[in-house]
Design an enzyme around this catalytic site. Structure first.
Site, PDB file in Angstrom:
ATOM      1  N   LYS A  44      41.138  44.451  36.499  1.00 28.79           N
ATOM      2  CA  LYS A  44      42.054  44.941  37.542  1.00 28.79           C
ATOM      3  C   LYS A  44      41.646  44.374  38.901  1.00 28.79           C
ATOM      4  O   LYS A  44      40.535  43.846  39.045  1.00 28.79           O
ATOM      5  CB  LYS A  44      41.998  46.473  37.570  1.00 28.79           C
ATOM      6  N   TYR A 269      36.515  38.454  71.636  1.00 24.33           N
ATOM      7  CA  TYR A 269      37.452  39.461  72.156  1.00 24.33           C
ATOM      8  C   TYR A 269      36.711  40.609  72.836  1.00 24.33           C
ATOM      9  O   TYR A 269      35.748  41.138  72.291  1.00 24.33           O
ATOM     10  CB  TYR A 269      38.289  40.037  71.028  1.00 24.33           C
TER      11      TYR A 269
HETATM   12  C1  LIG Z   1      38.001  50.538  37.042  1.00 23.20           C
HETATM   13  C2  LIG Z   1      37.988  51.276  35.784  1.00 23.20           C
HETATM   14  C3  LIG Z   1      36.971  51.056  34.837  1.00 23.20           C
HETATM   15  C4  LIG Z   1      35.795  50.149  35.086  1.00 23.20           C
HETATM   16  O1  LIG Z   1      34.899  50.806  35.950  1.00 23.20           O
HETATM   17  P1  LIG Z   1      33.477  50.160  36.341  1.00 23.20           P
HETATM   18  O2  LIG Z   1      32.760  51.319  36.900  1.00 23.20           O
HETATM   19  O3  LIG Z   1      33.751  49.111  37.347  1.00 23.20           O
HETATM   20  O4  LIG Z   1      32.884  49.639  35.102  1.00 23.20           O
HETATM   21  C5  LIG Z   1      37.058  51.723  33.630  1.00 23.20           C
HETATM   22  N1  LIG Z   1      38.084  52.564  33.380  1.00 23.20           N
HETATM   23  C6  LIG Z   1      39.082  52.812  34.270  1.00 23.20           C
HETATM   24  C7  LIG Z   1      40.165  53.753  33.908  1.00 23.20           C
HETATM   25  C8  LIG Z   1      39.055  52.178  35.496  1.00 23.20           C
HETATM   26  O5  LIG Z   1      40.029  52.421  36.386  1.00 23.20           O
END
Ligand SMILES: *Cc1c(COP(=O)(O)O)cnc(C)c1O
Length: 412
Positions: A44, A269
């Site tokens: 993701k 700035y």
């Molecule tokens: C982001 C996510 C993960 C992975 O989490 P990490 O802590 O980065 O390993 C697993 N399950 C769900 C539902 C997530 O949203």
């Protein structure tokens, strides 16, 4: 490909992603699992900044069984790139997104009865089969079916045509607090048992994220969902165990401009920063629009957190400038970012570094998920670029003409 060729192709700033490190991390995490436990690589948020399509390919080649995304668009991006591995969309979708998700052969998450009905309707209307995972609310209080509701709904869904319950899962709120994680796990187990009583046995039961993988081997079930670890980082407060992770990520840029300034010169700035002595300033083409020098501010959890936050704020007030605390590396040596960080340009004090010139390479810290997708990604194998993702998403093989495809086939 040398620095000049690379700059000609992608411009004077890029994120280097070492493919062998991603593949190594995937195998290292797999090594913590029983042979029967599957590994979902979470890609993701553009693979936490590493670039979803290429990271997904690397993980699948290295042995990932499943891919995880949050949005429909993220799932569709993988399919458009020709990735055929199973993909779970880990958040609920709106009814109007469902036909697209089923057409792209994405596994969808069911978090409510109305969500389940929408999936069934989309399956009937489109003629595509829906593969679903039931998401159970066990303590995060974000999305999920109420535990009491889940078994009843699953019992009804069994008779729905075109809908297959492939999985059941939950998400840990704070995996590093063992009692809380255990309560969530037990609640999920209860729901799984209630489904089993009705003769429903979803083959993929899962709850662990990175922290859970490290901290709770007894909760691995049929599959784990790894993000953070794959990208070379240990989650906050997680036990490190004997896991050897490699860093796949480096942000690099080049000096665009150098000028001499006298002591007492206001820089950037607002003139927030004033030079204390005669020095030289280098300009690098990276700023807050790229995610540079942004620090997430959380609510202080205790008094020492609060004290640290106040000290930082007071220092900033006393005129230490917006880049306060940020440093970059020029030819292996540290140099401070001075003045307020601009949208796309920042200043670095290189007065103490001796010979520094326009075009010199600079390495800086850029946090992964906040690093702009507009920065090019340069994929390397053992430091040698083989593929570039330009801003906008176009993938260009570089180096030897056939590098892309043939080496993929061989795996990394
Ligand atoms: C982001 C996510 C993960 C992975 O989490 P990490 O802590 O980065 O390993 C697993 N399950 C769900 C539902 C997530 O949203």
């Amino acid at each position: 490909m040398d620095l000049k060729e690379l700059t000609g192709l992608v411009g004077p700033r890029w994120i280097e992603i070492e493919a062998t490190a991603l593949a190594h991390n995937l195998r290292a995490v797999k090594g913590l699992l029983l042979p029967t436990t599957r590994l979902m690589a979470v890609v993701k948020a553009d693979a936490y900044g590493a670039g979803a399509v290429e990271a997904a390919r690397i993980f699948v080649n290295a042995g990932a069984d499943y891919l995880g995304v949050t949005t429909l668009a993220e799932g569709v991006e993988l399919r458009r790139a020709g990735i055929t591995a199973p993909v779970l969309v880990m958040s609920p979708l709106l009814p109007e997104e469902l036909p697209g998700a089923l057409k792209a052969d994405l596994t969808v998450t069911v978090c409510s009865r109305s969500g389940a009905e929408a999936v069934a309707a989309a399956a009937t209307a489109s003629g595509y089969r829906a593969r679903v995972h039931l998401k159970i609310e066990t303590g995060l209080h974000r999305t999920g079916l109420h535990p009491e509701e889940a078994a009843i709904l699953a019992g009804e869904m069994r008779d729905w045509t075109g809908v297959e319950i492939e999985g059941i899962y939950s998400h840990l709120a704070e995996a590093s607090r063992p009692e809380a994680a255990r309560r969530q796990f037990e609640l999920l187990q209860k729901v799984i048992a209630a489904l089993a009583e009705r003769g429903i046995h979803p083959p993929l039961k899962h709850i662990c994220n990175s922290t859970g993988i490290l901290q709770h081997p007894e909760m691995h079930l049929d599959m784990v969902r790894a993000g953070t670890l794959l990208y070379g980082q240990f989650p906050y407060r997680a036990p490190r165990r004997n896991l050897d992770l490699r860093e796949p990520w480096r942000f690099k840029t080049r000096i665009l401009f150098i000028h001499e300034v006298a002591a007492g010169t206001p820089v950037g700035y607002g003139g927030d920063y004033v030079t204390k002595k005669d020095t030289r300033l280098a300009v690098i083409p990276v700023g807050y629009a790229d995610g540079f020098a942004l620090t997430p501010v959380g609510r202080p959890k205790n008094l020492s957190d609060l004290a640290r936050y106040l000290v930082k704020t007071i220092l900033a007030y006393l005129g230490r400038g917006g880049g306060e605390g940020t440093t970059v590396t020029v030819a292996g040596r540290e140099a401070p970012v001075v003045g307020r960080v601009g949208m796309q340009l920042s200043m670095v004090d290189v007065g103490h570094l001796g010979e520094v010139k326009v075009g010199d390479e600079v390495e800086a810290v850029l946090r992964r998920p906040t690093a702009s997708a507009r920065l090019p990604r340069v994929y390397c194998r053992e430091g040698r670029p083989y593929l570039v993702r330009l801003p906008g998403g176009e993938l260009l093989p570089v180096g030897s003409p056939a590098a892309g495809k043939t080496e993929w086939a061989a795996g990394i």
